[in-house]
Motif scaffolding. Structure first.
Motif, short mmCIF file in Angstrom:
data_model
loop_
_atom_site.label_atom_id
_atom_site.label_comp_id
_atom_site.label_asym_id
_atom_site.label_seq_id
_atom_site.Cartn_x
_atom_site.Cartn_y
_atom_site.Cartn_z
N VAL A 266 26.42 -34.58 -96.06
CA VAL A 266 27.03 -34.16 -97.32
C VAL A 266 27.89 -32.92 -97.12
O VAL A 266 28.97 -32.78 -97.71
N ALA A 267 27.43 -32.01 -96.26
CA ALA A 267 28.21 -30.81 -96.01
C ALA A 267 29.56 -31.17 -95.40
O ALA A 267 30.60 -30.60 -95.74
N LYS A 268 29.56 -32.17 -94.50
CA LYS A 268 30.82 -32.60 -93.90
C LYS A 268 31.72 -33.26 -94.95
O LYS A 268 32.93 -33.01 -94.99
N LYS A 269 31.12 -34.06 -95.78
CA LYS A 269 31.91 -34.77 -96.78
C LYS A 269 32.47 -33.83 -97.83
O LYS A 269 33.52 -34.10 -98.42
N THR A 270 31.76 -32.71 -98.10
CA THR A 270 32.21 -31.77 -99.12
C THR A 270 33.56 -31.18 -98.74
O THR A 270 34.45 -31.01 -99.59
N ALA A 271 33.71 -30.88 -97.48
CA ALA A 271 34.99 -30.32 -97.01
C ALA A 271 36.11 -31.34 -97.22
O ALA A 271 37.21 -31.02 -97.69
N SER A 272 35.83 -32.58 -96.87
CA SER A 272 36.85 -33.62 -97.07
C SER A 272 37.15 -33.82 -98.55
O SER A 272 38.29 -34.05 -98.97
N LEU A 273 36.11 -33.69 -99.40
CA LEU A 273 36.29 -33.88 -100.83
C LEU A 273 37.18 -32.81 -101.44
O LEU A 273 37.96 -33.08 -102.37
N SER A 274 37.10 -31.60 -100.92
CA SER A 274 37.94 -30.52 -101.44
C SER A 274 39.41 -30.85 -101.24
O SER A 274 40.25 -30.63 -102.13
#
Length: 575
Positions: A266-274
């Motif tokens: 999720v931490a990795k995906k959060t960066a992509s989501l931003s």
């Protein structure tokens, strides 16, 4: 566990014994009643037997007027156990003896033996006393013997006590037998089942099984098997539950490990989501600009829709005006047809009326002359005979022309009234077609055209006659104006017949006929071959609407150049 107020076995036993008690009571009452009727019949037979024993001596005593002996016989009858009363009467109905329990008799002397029931359980047997002497039979009186319910009860008293005692003993024995059987076969097993179920221990279900001591297989044995099977299923389910709990603990541990990995992902995906959110903001601005353009386009479209709505309203108003004009044209066509009838009828009526006026004037002048000769006393037989001949001829001519005028006016009035009304009525179609033809007579007066009608004389239909008149008139006028334009001896044949529930009307002329192109437009509004000569083009269109809408039928036209025109009309008779 709540206690049971009334056990199932007790309720069942109560209902069974209630039915048995009721049936036993009914049977016992029936037996007592049967015994009563049998004993009563036996006593009545004994009373009839007494007739053979005492009638001879009693008859002789009354015949010899030995009243003490008759009374002594009556007292002897009273000594019999079955007799509670004796009445002896002479031939006049006077009592010789009236002993014991009796009732007053107001009837005529008895002529034959008869049994009769009275109030209070009393019944009697009456018979006449007949004395035979020198082969002649004379009735000297009658005897009535009485008995009552007490005599019958005295005979059947022991039997009744035996029947009642027998019923009580049988009932008591069956009650004891039923109670014992119900307790052993139902109450005790049910109590044991109830106690086991009340003491059910979910932690140790094996000890809650039921083991009934039954001598045979029955429903309680099946209940035991089913309950024990439920216990076995419960034990299996508990074991499966424990295994499932162990498996669930293992899965939960594995789930914790997966959650840790998921948090890292999720931490990795959060960066992509931003980054994706920034791109979405840019796309949002573009969408807002597109919405403004769409809003402007919608406003332009609404303006165009309002303009179209106004045009549609104007078009609808134009259609209403056009329909009103068409209705007015149809009414004008109908009135024009009626006007033609009026003109023709008026001309034809004037001729017989003129002849009638001339005849009446001539008759009036001759009457003045006869009156003058009569006053001068110069009236001769020849003059009077000549006047009577002339008067007879004149009145005959006058009546003939007046009847002619009356027939013309009657036909015209019926057709004219029908053409201005669409009211339905039952009428004879054959007679009405001939009235229409008679009203159109002035149209054929100066031509050699012939119209023949073939229609059953007993054909009655329920319809609007004005519609029929307008259809026939339009067809005939079209034949005269168009078909017989260059022909002086045209023929028209109207053939009508009944086809099951419909009327089939065939109209045929031998006029000029029509081409295929003209025939295809025959029923169109405003189509006419006389456009420059005053033709409206609505005649056949009106016919088509009247047949298909007012008569609920159909119409077809057939024609070829030089072979005339034929219409085939079919509509329901509704009679």
């Amino acid at each position: 566990m709540a206690s049971v107020q009334t056990g199932l076995s007790r309720k069942l036993l109560t209902r069974v014994l209630s039915v048995y008690f009721f049936l036993t009571f009914i049977v016992t009452i029936g037996q007592i009643f049967t015994e009563y009727l049998s004993t009563k019949s036996h006593i009545e037979s004994e009373l009839q037997t007494l007739k053979n024993t005492f009638s001879t001596s009693l008859t002789r005593a009354i015949w010899e007027v030995n009243l003490p002996q008759a009374q002594s016989i009556a007292e002897g009858l009273m000594e019999l156990p079955i007799v509670t009363g004796v009445q002896i009467r002479d031939e006049n109905g006077d009592y010789i003896a009236d002993l014991g329990v009796t009732i007053a008799q107001i009837r005529a002397p008895i002529t034959s033996g008869e049994l009769e029931d009275h109030d209070g359980g009393l019944f009697s047997y009456s018979f006449p006393l007949v004395f035979e002497f020198s082969n002649r039979a004379s009735t000297v009186g009658d005897v009535t013997l009485y008995s009552n319910f007490d005599i019958i009860f005295g005979r059947i008293e022991v039997g009744i006590f035996f029947l009642v005692g027998n019923a009580i003993v049988k009932t008591a024995f069956l009650v004891f037998l039923f109670m014992t059987a119900f307790r052993r076969m139902l109450s005790d097993p049910l109590m044991e089942v109830t106690q086991k179920m009340s003491a059910f221990n979910p932690d140790n279900p094996e000890k809650s099984k039921i083991y009934l001591h039954l001598e045979e297989e029955n429903e309680l044995r099946l209940l035991q098997y089913s309950y024990n099977q439920v216990i076995d299923d419960l034990i299996v389910s508990q074991q499966q539950l424990r295994n499932t709990q162990s498996e669930l603990q293992r899965v939960n541990k594995k789930l914790d490990d997966q959650n840790l990995l998921l948090e890292q992902e999720v931490a990795k995906k959060t960066a992509s989501l931003s980054q994706i959110m920034l791109d979405l903001e840019r796309q949002k601005d573009e969408l807002i600009a597109n919405q403004r353009e769409l809003r402007q386009e919608n406003e332009n479209r609404q303006y165009i829709e309002n303009v179209l709505r106004e045009k549609n309203s104007e078009l609808a108003q134009s259609m209403e005006n056009l329909k009103l004009a068409q209705d007015q044209l149809l009414e004008s066509e109908r009135m024009a047809s009626l006007g033609g009838l009026v003109a023709g009828i008026a001309h034809d009526v004037n001729t017989p009326l003129g002849v009638g006026v001339t005849a009446a004037s001539f008759l009036n002048e001759r009457l003045v002359e006869i009156r003058k000769d009569y006053d001068n006393k110069s009236l001769t037989n020849n003059t009077m005979a000549s006047f009577l001949d002339e008067a007879e001829q004149t009145t005959s001519l006058l009546l003939t022309n007046l009847h002619r005028a009356s027939d013309l006016i009657t036909s015209f009035k019926q057709v004219a009234v029908d053409q201005t009304s669409e009211a339905e009525r039952v009428f004879n179609l054959n007679n009405y077609l001939r009235e229409i033809l008679q009203s159109l007579g002035p149209t054929f007066k100066h031509t050699k055209h012939e119209v023949s009608i073939s229609c059953p004389e007993d054909l009655f239909i329920c319809s609007a006659p004005g519609i029929i008149a307008q259809i026939i008139t339009n067809m005939i006028m079209n034949s005269i104006i168009h078909g017989f334009e260059n022909k002086s001896d045209g023929h028209i044949v109207i053939e009508v017949k009944r086809d099951k529930e419909d009327v089939l009307l065939n109209y045929q002329d031998d006029g000029a006929g029509m081409t295929a192109d003209q025939l295809s437009q025959l029923f169109d509004a405003f189509f006419t071959t006389k456009r420059g000569e005053g033709g409206s083009g609505l005649g056949t269109h009106i016919m088509y609407n009247l047949v298909t809408q007012a008569l609920d039928g159909n119409i077809e036209a057939f024609s070829e150049p030089g072979k005339g025109l034929r219409y085939e009309i079919r509509f329901p008779a509704r009679t």
